[in-house]
Design a protein around this motif. Structure first.
Motif, PDB file in Angstrom:
ATOM      1  N   PHE A 148       1.158   1.750  -3.830  1.00 51.91           N
ATOM      2  CA  PHE A 148       0.034   2.635  -4.158  1.00 51.91           C
ATOM      3  C   PHE A 148       0.382   4.101  -3.944  1.00 51.91           C
ATOM      4  CE2 PHE A 148      -3.925   4.877  -3.101  1.00 51.91           C
ATOM      5  CZ  PHE A 148      -4.667   4.598  -4.237  1.00 51.91           C
ATOM      6  N   THR A 168      -4.350  -0.284   6.241  1.00 48.96           N
ATOM      7  CA  THR A 168      -3.125  -0.902   6.763  1.00 48.96           C
ATOM      8  C   THR A 168      -3.308  -1.567   8.123  1.00 48.96           C
ATOM      9  OG1 THR A 168      -2.471   1.222   7.751  1.00 48.96           O
ATOM     10  CG2 THR A 168      -1.672   0.745   5.521  1.00 48.96           C
ATOM     11  N   ILE A 172       0.826  -1.205   0.000  1.00 49.49           N
ATOM     12  CA  ILE A 172       0.000   0.000   0.000  1.00 49.49           C
ATOM     13  C   ILE A 172       0.862   1.257   0.000  1.00 49.49           C
ATOM     14  CG2 ILE A 172      -1.597   1.388   1.383  1.00 49.49           C
ATOM     15  CD1 ILE A 172      -2.977  -1.168   2.204  1.00 49.49           C
TER      16      ILE A 172
END
Length: 416
Positions: free
Chosen positions: A106, A134, A102
């Motif tokens: 991302f 998360t 993430i």
């Protein structure tokens, strides 16, 4: 099977944010037969959390906690979990890989130690994978009670409830059936309805409970059946709804939570291929907001003019200034003129207009505070209704909106 929902966060207790998580969790549990025993909001204080856990231990089957799982120092739920369960934090490789993906994949930024610490979880917990964020969910059991910790971010919490908690509870626990049926009524108050259905209510089976859920201008009647025989519960609910309809069918406008008055109106207008527009003064666009909130509303709702100021009534709707001066801005004559104007402007089958004095002062109006005029225009006529909804201001506005919807529905139903 009983559950308690605990929200952790000082921001809730000081009124900075409104707790919406508890309502979502409660609805999800109710659908699978888990009765919510209570909802609690507590502070970000370790001892307060520990005391709450101890109080709930073995009193309920599930304790679902939201909040306090972020990466910052004030998020203490994980550490408190460890202390309560006499456990230690360990790095979970799967969670760490997910957090890394993430942050670096991302967000395209280097992962920090605070981010990595999201992968620290109690060694004894069952990890609930948080695909939307998360912080993982944590499932831990002590004696007869399961404690489930979830992040407080609503979309993360909702994902974990829908895809992790509910399937797991369904798989692991036997639960009774809980069946609800909500009947939506308009036009009569709670006490009046109670008088009309007293005999019916007294003859309900012991496993069916009735709740009155009143709002200004409308009352929801919720039937709840609990038991182990689903077929019996469903049949009994259906039979009692049928008999109830025979008693108060004149004020029933829909069923279940999704059948709000605006949904019902949208369905009727669509079926009849009719259209509507609104000209609103005292309601400030609330009727338009309700009508337009329904998916597909553009098929029947053509628009609105919120002519809150007298000047707007004159310049936009074309209400003659002399009419206002003669009768006052809050009057049957002005309401009628507003309805006719918006109907012509939008070229609709129906039009609703509202003008009133919601208070706390009279403003431009001569009418007493609480006075409202609602005009309903059809293809053949314009009918104006006068009400006095009293005070406070919010009550006047809400009752005007609800009464407008009720009047429109009754008019449309003449042609069903």
């Amino acid at each position: 099977m009983k559950a308690t929902i605990v929200t952790i966060g000082d921001e809730i207790l000081i009124g900075q944010i409104v707790d919406t998580n508890s309502g979502f969790i409660a609805k999800a549990l109710d659908k699978i037969g888990v009765a919510v025993h209570e909802m609690i909001s507590i502070s970000d204080d370790k001892q307060h959390i520990l005391d709450t856990f101890a109080k709930l231990q073995n009193q309920v089957d599930l304790v679902i906690i939201t909040g306090g799982l972020g990466p910052t120092k004030d998020d203490i739920t994980k550490h408190t979990f460890c202390e309560y369960f006499e456990d230690t934090l360990v790095v979970d490789a799967t969670v760490l890989a997910h957090v890394t993906e993430i942050i670096e994949g991302f967000y395209k930024r280097p992962i920090t130690q605070l981010n990595k610490d999201q992968a620290l979880v109690p060694s004894k917990c069952i990890i609930l994978h948080n695909k939307m964020g998360t912080a993982p969910g944590m499932w831990m059991k002590k004696a007869q009670t399961v404690f489930i910790s979830l992040p407080g971010v609503p979309y993360e919490m909702k994902y974990l409830v829908d895809y992790e908690i509910i399937p797991k509870v369904v798989c692991e626990y036997e639960r009774p059936y809980i069946i609800h049926k909500t009947i939506l009524t308009y036009g009569e108050g709670e006490s009046k309805i109670a008088e009309r259905i007293e005999d019916w209510e007294n003859n309900l089976p012991t496993f069916i409970k009735l709740a009155y859920l009143p709002n200004p201008g409308r009352v929801r009647l919720r039937l709840t059946a609990r038991g182990t025989d689903k077929e019996l519960l469903e049949k009994s609910i259906a039979d009692n709804v049928t008999s109830l309809t025979q008693i108060i069918g004149d004020i029933i406008v829909g069923f279940d939570e999704d059948d709000t008055i605006e949904v019902v109106l949208g369905r009727l207008l669509t079926q009849q291929k009719k259209t509507i527009a609104t000209a609103e003064s005292c309601t400030g666009g609330k009727i338009a907001q309700m009508l337009s909130a329904v998916p597909g509303a553009s098929n029947y709702f053509k628009g609105s003019v919120v002519s809150y100021a007298t000047e707007t009534k004159i310049k936009v709707l074309g209400i003659p200034e002399e009419l206002i001066q003669k009768h006052s801005v809050v009057s049957a004559e002005v309401a009628k003129a507003m309805a006719i104007s918006i109907q012509k402007l939008m070229q609709t089958d129906y039009a609703i207009a509202t003008t009133g004095n919601a208070g706390p002062t009279k403003g431009d109006a001569d009418a007493e505070v609480g006075t409202v005029f609602i005009a309903l225009a059809t293809a053949d006529e314009v009918v104006v209704h006068e009400f006095n909804f009293g005070q406070p201001r919010e009550k006047v506005i809400d009752r005007t909106v609800n009464k407008s919807m009720e009047l429109l529905q009754k008019e449309i139903l003449k042609f069903v």
